[in-house]
Design an enzyme around this catalytic site. Structure first.
Site, mmCIF file in Angstrom:
data_model
loop_
_atom_site.group_PDB
_atom_site.id
_atom_site.type_symbol
_atom_site.label_atom_id
_atom_site.label_comp_id
_atom_site.label_asym_id
_atom_site.label_seq_id
_atom_site.Cartn_x
_atom_site.Cartn_y
_atom_site.Cartn_z
ATOM 1 N N GLY A 46 10.690 -4.053 -4.821
ATOM 2 C CA GLY A 46 11.799 -3.599 -5.651
ATOM 3 C C GLY A 46 12.863 -2.951 -4.789
ATOM 4 O O GLY A 46 12.558 -2.402 -3.722
ATOM 5 N N GLN A 51 20.014 2.206 -2.810
ATOM 6 C CA GLN A 51 19.355 2.153 -1.491
ATOM 7 C C GLN A 51 20.152 1.382 -0.456
ATOM 8 O O GLN A 51 19.902 1.505 0.735
ATOM 9 C CB GLN A 51 17.961 1.519 -1.626
ATOM 10 C CG GLN A 51 16.990 2.369 -2.397
ATOM 11 C CD GLN A 51 15.680 1.647 -2.575
ATOM 12 O OE1 GLN A 51 15.509 0.852 -3.488
ATOM 13 N NE2 GLN A 51 14.739 1.891 -1.670
ATOM 14 N N CYS A 92 8.064 3.205 -0.798
ATOM 15 C CA CYS A 92 9.486 2.971 -1.028
ATOM 16 C C CYS A 92 10.116 2.502 0.281
ATOM 17 O O CYS A 92 9.818 3.045 1.333
ATOM 18 C CB CYS A 92 10.140 4.277 -1.482
ATOM 19 S SG CYS A 92 11.900 4.140 -1.766
ATOM 20 N N LEU A 93 10.995 1.515 0.192
ATOM 21 C CA LEU A 93 11.655 1.001 1.402
ATOM 22 C C LEU A 93 12.534 2.066 2.050
ATOM 23 O O LEU A 93 12.841 1.974 3.232
ATOM 24 C CB LEU A 93 12.477 -0.251 1.081
ATOM 25 C CG LEU A 93 11.646 -1.464 0.647
ATOM 26 C CD1 LEU A 93 12.553 -2.625 0.253
ATOM 27 C CD2 LEU A 93 10.687 -1.888 1.754
ATOM 28 N N HIS A 134 10.453 3.709 -10.998
ATOM 29 C CA HIS A 134 10.758 4.106 -9.617
ATOM 30 C C HIS A 134 12.196 3.690 -9.264
ATOM 31 O O HIS A 134 12.953 4.470 -8.682
ATOM 32 C CB HIS A 134 9.729 3.432 -8.699
ATOM 33 C CG HIS A 134 9.963 3.615 -7.232
ATOM 34 N ND1 HIS A 134 9.083 4.259 -6.407
ATOM 35 C CD2 HIS A 134 10.991 3.214 -6.434
ATOM 36 C CE1 HIS A 134 9.545 4.257 -5.169
ATOM 37 N NE2 HIS A 134 10.710 3.627 -5.156
ATOM 38 N N GLU A 135 12.570 2.457 -9.651
ATOM 39 C CA GLU A 135 13.899 1.943 -9.291
ATOM 40 C C GLU A 135 15.011 2.636 -10.085
ATOM 41 O O GLU A 135 16.078 2.921 -9.546
ATOM 42 C CB GLU A 135 13.971 0.427 -9.499
ATOM 43 C CG GLU A 135 12.953 -0.397 -8.711
ATOM 44 C CD GLU A 135 12.941 -0.117 -7.214
ATOM 45 O OE1 GLU A 135 13.962 0.349 -6.672
ATOM 46 O OE2 GLU A 135 11.889 -0.340 -6.589
ATOM 47 N N HIS A 138 15.943 5.775 -8.543
ATOM 48 C CA HIS A 138 16.905 5.610 -7.439
ATOM 49 C C HIS A 138 18.339 5.661 -7.962
ATOM 50 O O HIS A 138 19.208 6.279 -7.352
ATOM 51 C CB HIS A 138 16.702 4.268 -6.730
ATOM 52 C CG HIS A 138 15.618 4.263 -5.691
ATOM 53 N ND1 HIS A 138 15.618 5.129 -4.620
ATOM 54 C CD2 HIS A 138 14.514 3.494 -5.545
ATOM 55 C CE1 HIS A 138 14.548 4.880 -3.863
ATOM 56 N NE2 HIS A 138 13.855 3.906 -4.412
HETATM 57 NI NI NI Z 1 12.089 3.008 -3.701
#
Ligand code: NI
Length: 168
Positions: A46, A51, A92-93, A134-135, A138
């Site tokens: 995701g 991000q 998370c990236l 989660h997204e 962000h």
């Molecule tokens: Ni993330």
């Protein structure tokens, strides 16, 4: 197509609030394609526009095994159903290399627009439900590390800052 740079915690730009998308045009569709490419390359399941330093309410995901089911959510919203809580290990990236347990509502309805601007709805109580929460966090300037103890968060922050310096 282009690979985008993914911001890393504790970059303050990850705290910006994303704005709703009023007009879904080719530039938005291109951004979604680039985000998908970036997410697959990372690799991740995701990615939120925040991000990649774009303050628009756009999320891409692919939770399939084969990585052949890209999902695009424009202006996503969730509504929890019931009060069951699920605890899942999240990564998370933007927080590479760290995985921690986070509690979230287990069962949600997701409402969003697709890349043609058509509204759609998905009900889920597994990975998709957790991932979209989660997204959306962000998009609201929030990271999964915010759910951890201050001590844990500080430890992750220090390690990532150190890595950042070593990557000069
Ligand atoms: Ni993330």
């Amino acid at each position: 197509m282009a690979l985008l740079n993914i911001l890393r915690f504790p970059d303050p730009r990850l705290r910006k609030i994303a704005q709703p998308i009023d007009e879904i045009d080719d530039s938005i569709r291109q951004l979604a394609e680039d985000m998908l490419e970036t997410m697959y390359a990372a690799p991740g399941i995701g990615l939120a526009a925040t991000q990649v330093n774009v303050q628009k309410r756009l999320v891409v995901m692919d939770i399939s095994e084969e990585k052949d089911q890209p999902l695009i959510f424009i202006n996503p919203e969730i509504q929890p159903i019931g009060d069951e809580i699920e605890e899942m290990e999240e990564g998370c990236l933007s927080v590479p290399g760290f995985f921690e347990l986070v509690k979230r509502p287990a069962h949600v309805i997701i409402r969003a627009l697709d890349k043609e601007g058509k509204p759609f709805e998905i009900e889920d109580q597994e990975l998709l439900a957790v991932c979209i929460q989660h997204e959306i966090d962000h998009l609201d300037g929030k990271l999964f590390v915010d759910y951890l103890s201050p001590l844990k968060r500080q430890r992750i922050r220090k390690k990532l800052e150190k890595q950042e310096r070593l990557q000069l």
